[in-house]
Design a protein around this motif. Structure first.
Motif: not given
Length: 108
Positions: A34-39, A86-93
């Motif tokens: 999660i930290a890597a996706i946000i970063a 979508g997956d977490y990275a797509t949804i949280v963008a």
């Protein structure tokens, strides 16, 4: 199987009856992921220093550090035709972008 993410704004899905239901991410990213996706979304880079067994108690704990992990069986939802958007990275963008905009502009 999916991970639950009740704190994420898209963690609530509207049903046809206008009831709100918790939803689960189709993937189950770790706190580190999660930290890597946000970063990555923010263009931030850092050097990770991983904790070992000698780390102070409580150091590195976070809300997604449930052990065992909280996992939902979404088979019944899939059987009814549910498809994740979508997956977490797509949804949280979009949420990351909105939070950054609020941070720049303020709440007003």
């Amino acid at each position: 199987m999916a991970s639950v993410n009740p704190g994420h704004p898209s963690g609530i899905a509207e049903s046809a009856g206008a009831a709100r239901r918790p939803r689960a991410d189709p993937d189950a990213p770790t706190g580190r992921r999660i930290a890597a996706i946000i970063a990555e979304r923010l263009g931030h880079r850092w050097k990770e220093i991983l904790l070992d067994e000698n780390a102070a108690p409580g150091l590195g704990q976070h809300p997604w550090d449930a052990r065992p992990p909280i996992v939902l069986d979404t088979t019944a939802a899939a059987d009814l035709g549910y498809q994740a958007v979508g997956d977490y990275a797509t949804i949280v963008a979009d949420t990351i972008d909105q939070l950054c905009l609020i941070g720049r502009r303020g709440f007003g």
